[in-house]
Design a protein around this motif. Structure first.
Motif, PDB file in Angstrom:
ATOM      1  N   LEU A  21       0.832  -1.265   0.073  1.00  0.00           N
ATOM      2  CA  LEU A  21      -0.089   0.085   0.001  1.00  0.00           C
ATOM      3  C   LEU A  21       0.966   1.426   0.021  1.00  0.00           C
ATOM      4  O   LEU A  21       0.499   2.217  -0.757  1.00  0.00           O
ATOM      5  CB  LEU A  21      -1.008  -0.113   1.399  1.00  0.00           C
ATOM      6  CG  LEU A  21      -1.986   1.006   1.346  1.00  0.00           C
ATOM      7  CD1 LEU A  21      -2.811   0.989  -0.025  1.00  0.00           C
ATOM      8  CD2 LEU A  21      -2.842   0.924   2.592  1.00  0.00           C
ATOM      9  N   PHE A  22       1.992   1.177   0.831  1.00  0.00           N
ATOM     10  CA  PHE A  22       2.598   2.449   0.769  1.00  0.00           C
ATOM     11  C   PHE A  22       3.376   2.842  -0.521  1.00  0.00           C
ATOM     12  O   PHE A  22       3.371   3.870  -0.806  1.00  0.00           O
ATOM     13  CB  PHE A  22       3.593   2.040   2.066  1.00  0.00           C
ATOM     14  CG  PHE A  22       4.858   3.286   1.885  1.00  0.00           C
ATOM     15  CD1 PHE A  22       4.332   4.516   2.757  1.00  0.00           C
ATOM     16  CD2 PHE A  22       6.058   3.252   1.385  1.00  0.00           C
ATOM     17  CE1 PHE A  22       5.295   5.565   2.724  1.00  0.00           C
ATOM     18  CE2 PHE A  22       6.922   4.161   1.503  1.00  0.00           C
ATOM     19  CZ  PHE A  22       6.620   5.326   2.003  1.00  0.00           C
ATOM     20  N   ARG A  24       2.379   2.238  -3.379  1.00  0.00           N
ATOM     21  CA  ARG A  24       1.336   2.930  -4.317  1.00  0.00           C
ATOM     22  C   ARG A  24       1.489   4.403  -4.251  1.00  0.00           C
ATOM     23  O   ARG A  24       0.976   4.955  -5.302  1.00  0.00           O
ATOM     24  CB  ARG A  24      -0.160   2.532  -4.066  1.00  0.00           C
ATOM     25  CG  ARG A  24      -0.361   0.957  -4.406  1.00  0.00           C
ATOM     26  CD  ARG A  24      -1.625   0.601  -4.159  1.00  0.00           C
ATOM     27  NE  ARG A  24      -2.654   1.327  -4.792  1.00  0.00           N
ATOM     28  CZ  ARG A  24      -3.978   1.545  -4.630  1.00  0.00           C
ATOM     29  NH1 ARG A  24      -4.552   0.563  -3.545  1.00  0.00           N
ATOM     30  NH2 ARG A  24      -4.881   2.202  -5.121  1.00  0.00           N
ATOM     31  N   TYR A  25       1.496   5.183  -3.154  1.00  0.00           N
ATOM     32  CA  TYR A  25       1.621   6.291  -3.113  1.00  0.00           C
ATOM     33  C   TYR A  25       3.051   6.882  -2.945  1.00  0.00           C
ATOM     34  O   TYR A  25       3.137   8.200  -3.376  1.00  0.00           O
ATOM     35  CB  TYR A  25       0.677   6.719  -1.786  1.00  0.00           C
ATOM     36  CG  TYR A  25      -0.731   6.116  -1.652  1.00  0.00           C
ATOM     37  CD1 TYR A  25      -1.382   7.089  -2.583  1.00  0.00           C
ATOM     38  CD2 TYR A  25      -1.138   5.233  -1.354  1.00  0.00           C
ATOM     39  CE1 TYR A  25      -2.676   6.669  -2.822  1.00  0.00           C
ATOM     40  CE2 TYR A  25      -2.413   4.782  -1.615  1.00  0.00           C
ATOM     41  CZ  TYR A  25      -3.287   5.549  -2.119  1.00  0.00           C
ATOM     42  OH  TYR A  25      -4.507   5.217  -2.311  1.00  0.00           O
ATOM     43  N   PHE A  26       3.901   6.124  -2.723  1.00  0.00           N
ATOM     44  CA  PHE A  26       5.478   7.064  -2.412  1.00  0.00           C
ATOM     45  C   PHE A  26       6.288   5.849  -3.391  1.00  0.00           C
ATOM     46  O   PHE A  26       7.229   5.049  -2.913  1.00  0.00           O
ATOM     47  CB  PHE A  26       5.784   6.584  -0.989  1.00  0.00           C
ATOM     48  CG  PHE A  26       5.108   7.607  -0.185  1.00  0.00           C
ATOM     49  CD1 PHE A  26       5.592   8.970  -0.041  1.00  0.00           C
ATOM     50  CD2 PHE A  26       3.907   7.289   0.562  1.00  0.00           C
ATOM     51  CE1 PHE A  26       4.901   9.833   0.862  1.00  0.00           C
ATOM     52  CE2 PHE A  26       3.390   8.343   1.337  1.00  0.00           C
ATOM     53  CZ  PHE A  26       3.616   9.635   1.565  1.00  0.00           C
ATOM     54  N   PRO A  27       6.319   6.181  -4.753  1.00  0.00           N
ATOM     55  CA  PRO A  27       7.143   5.094  -5.555  1.00  0.00           C
ATOM     56  C   PRO A  27       8.630   5.699  -5.433  1.00  0.00           C
ATOM     57  O   PRO A  27       9.491   5.161  -6.044  1.00  0.00           O
ATOM     58  CB  PRO A  27       6.526   5.267  -6.941  1.00  0.00           C
ATOM     59  CG  PRO A  27       5.875   6.665  -6.956  1.00  0.00           C
ATOM     60  CD  PRO A  27       5.333   7.054  -5.531  1.00  0.00           C
ATOM     61  N   GLN A  28       8.688   6.929  -4.738  1.00  0.00           N
ATOM     62  CA  GLN A  28      10.097   7.416  -5.052  1.00  0.00           C
ATOM     63  C   GLN A  28      11.272   6.728  -4.258  1.00  0.00           C
ATOM     64  O   GLN A  28      10.941   5.983  -3.515  1.00  0.00           O
ATOM     65  CB  GLN A  28      10.323   9.064  -4.931  1.00  0.00           C
ATOM     66  CG  GLN A  28       9.901   9.437  -3.147  1.00  0.00           C
ATOM     67  CD  GLN A  28       8.550   9.612  -3.236  1.00  0.00           C
ATOM     68  OE1 GLN A  28       7.485   8.901  -3.524  1.00  0.00           O
ATOM     69  NE2 GLN A  28       8.329  10.730  -2.566  1.00  0.00           N
ATOM     70  N   GLY A  33      13.723   6.332   5.721  1.00  0.00           N
ATOM     71  CA  GLY A  33      12.594   6.989   5.833  1.00  0.00           C
ATOM     72  C   GLY A  33      12.339   8.279   5.163  1.00  0.00           C
ATOM     73  O   GLY A  33      11.391   8.951   5.011  1.00  0.00           O
ATOM     74  N   LEU A  35      12.231  10.614   1.988  1.00  0.00           N
ATOM     75  CA  LEU A  35      11.788  10.862   0.875  1.00  0.00           C
ATOM     76  C   LEU A  35      12.802  11.364  -0.132  1.00  0.00           C
ATOM     77  O   LEU A  35      12.626  13.043   0.232  1.00  0.00           O
ATOM     78  CB  LEU A  35      10.351  11.428   0.818  1.00  0.00           C
ATOM     79  CG  LEU A  35       9.484  10.469   1.878  1.00  0.00           C
ATOM     80  CD1 LEU A  35       8.055  11.208   1.992  1.00  0.00           C
ATOM     81  CD2 LEU A  35       9.167   9.176   1.078  1.00  0.00           C
TER      82      LEU A  35
END
Lengths: 41, 473
Positions: A21-22, A24-28, A33, A35
């Motif tokens: 799930l994570f 899907r929103y944070f592909p980078q 931890g 980003l």
């Protein structure tokens, strides 16, 4: 027979297509931890 | 006029227009507006003027599912209710909150934002804030906006309005009056029964009755009335207690951000972006941290990404970068399985089963938090404002931590509004489905929760209900 086939096929589809799930929103890029942009590292 | 049932027996032959059960934000706002309009009001509070253990213990219950607070500390049970300890954060529902039908029938309100908007100025007066909310679109492409919160002093409703209520010719305040039963037949309540802590009884007659006992006890007492009386007062098989909601509150990370002159900011996504992502409302609070946090974050960033770490260290040397904590408070999807139920293990001192609260967060709740955070992060990266470090549990997909804030002490749903008894307990006028004269006030009405603190809207809904009752009683 059919039921077993479909349950195995379903399991494989779920496994191969599964995206946490994570992600899907944070592909980078993520490190410890943070980003990050690609050019950050 | 004030009567304290703890001090002397009370016999009342009076016929009230409205009997309100519960003197918190909803009950007091409702009573004041009705009283000022000339209606005869009985305002009945289970506790006294101050905190007492014997009243507070009535709230004891059991929780199941995700970690949650003990129910007997999450609310205060005396005159003024939980406004005796609320934080004063004020922001009401937004238009999008009444426009979630695209997510399913569970999300449909029977009213629109325009139905409560006219009551915003008076509600703001009551909690002593300006109604001039100044939101600001930060980035249209990313759907990011800065949202404005107002802060009530915070107003303690009991302290603020006790004098007016005592002097009112139309409002009679009954303290230490614990609701025990409804009397009547054929879907019509004729009178309400109460007991004090010495087990003396009181019966008050009224043309309309309003449950305003809070976001858990409204459900508990309606469930109890259904169990005792079946369909005598309202339809059977309403989803009483169901679709109970909270606002999850968690720290999601810390960030290094350059050249920001604000200490605390609130962000949320636009309606268009929420719909595009298929998520609900989420407020991201950005709180400035001290130098020690800034140093720790720079040291950590230097280890994992030396290039950007050096950039941050250079800015820190020039006092041009600061650390901020990211805290998210978001809307939980209405879920039929999240519910208040009657305990089969314990009863309160008046023989009413205690509450069982069954509450879990769902996948869409996590998605709402993640997607909202990512939009804000995308803005930071695009503008090169800084970098965000997420807490381990967020990016590793772990369970929510149980040592964080957890939730907002916001009890919502359970007797929600709907256009149909399939999805709700009350109609658009707050009347229980099938009842002639039984109503509900408070945040248990909320069909969806929004992401904002519930008290300001509780007052708006109470004022609106007063106008409706003013026409029908």
């Amino acid at each position: 027979m059919n039921r077993r086939f479909f349950s195995i096929a379903g399991f494989l589809a779920l496994s191969l297509g599964h995206v946490p799930l994570f992600r899907r929103y944070f592909p980078q890029r993520i490190k410890n931890g943070w980003l990050l942009k690609d050019e950050d590292v | 006029m004030l009567f304290d049932f703890a001090k002397s027996p009370i016999v009342s032959e009076r016929q009230y227009d409205v009997c309100i059960l519960g003197a918190g934000a909803a009950g007091i706002a409702l009573a004041l507006r009705l009283g000022r309009a000339g209606k005869r009001v009985a305002l009945c509070e289970g506790g006294g003027l101050d905190y007492e253990d014997e009243s507070q213990e009535i709230y004891a219950g059991h929780t199941f599912g995700d970690p949650y607070f003990d129910l007997d500390i999450a609310r205060l049970r005396y005159f003024g209710g939980s406004t005796n300890h609320w934080g004063g954060y004020c922001r009401s529902f937004e238009p999008v909150d009444f426009n979630r039908g695209y997510l399913g029938d569970d999300f449909r309100w029977p009213i629109t934002h325009d139905d409560i908007l006219p009551y915003l100025p008076e509600a703001c007066d009551i909690v002593e804030i300006s109604s001039d909310y100044q939101d600001r679109l930060v980035d249209e492409e990313l759907g990011l906006r800065q949202v404005d919160f107002k802060y009530s002093p915070p107003v303690r409703f009991g302290e603020k309005f006790q004098d007016e209520i005592e002097r009112s010719k139309n409002i009679e305040l009954f303290l230490n009056c614990n609701f025990t039963d409804l009397i009547g037949a054929d879907r019509r309540v004729r009178s309400v029964k109460f007991r004090n802590y010495a087990d003396q009884e009181l019966e008050l007659r009224a043309s309309a009755v309003v449950f305003a006992m809070g976001g858990i006890d409204n459900s508990r007492q309606l469930l109890w009335m259904e169990r005792r009386h079946g369909a005598r007062f309202f339809d059977r098989d309403l989803p009483i207690g169901r679709y109970w909601m909270e606002h999850p509150h968690f720290t999601i990370g810390e960030a290094l951000i350059k050249s920001w002159d604000q200490a605390n900011l609130y962000f949320a996504l636009t309606e268009k972006m929420q719909k595009s992502l298929g998520i609900l409302g989420c407020g991201v609070v950005v709180e400035e941290q001290g130098d020690s946090t800034t140093k720790r974050l720079i040291k950590d960033l230097l280890c994992v990404a030396p290039g950007i770490g050096a950039w941050a260290a250079d800015l820190a040397g020039k006092k041009l970068i600061c650390s901020y904590r990211f805290h998210a408070a978001w809307e939980q999807a209405p879920n039929r399985e999240n519910r208040v139920a009657l305990s089969d293990r314990a009863v309160d001192r008046f023989g009413v089963p205690q509450s069982e609260l069954h509450w879990r967060k769902a996948r869409i709740d996590r998605e709402t938090m993640l997607a909202s955070t990512q939009q804000f992060n995308a803005f930071m990266l695009r503008e090169n404002l800084g970098r965000l470090q997420l807490r381990d549990w967020v990016y590793q997909g772990d369970e929510y931590p149980d040592d964080d804030v957890l939730a907002g002490y916001h009890h919502m749903g359970g007797t929600r509004m709907s256009s149909t008894p399939r999805y709700g307990v009350v109609d658009g006028n707050c009347k229980v489905f099938g009842a002639e004269n039984l109503y509900v006030a408070g945040s248990s009405l909320y069909t969806t929760a929004g992401y904002n603190n519930p008290t300001l809207a509780i007052v708006q809904f109470a004022l609106r209900l007063a106008d409706h009752l003013g026409k029908v009683v």
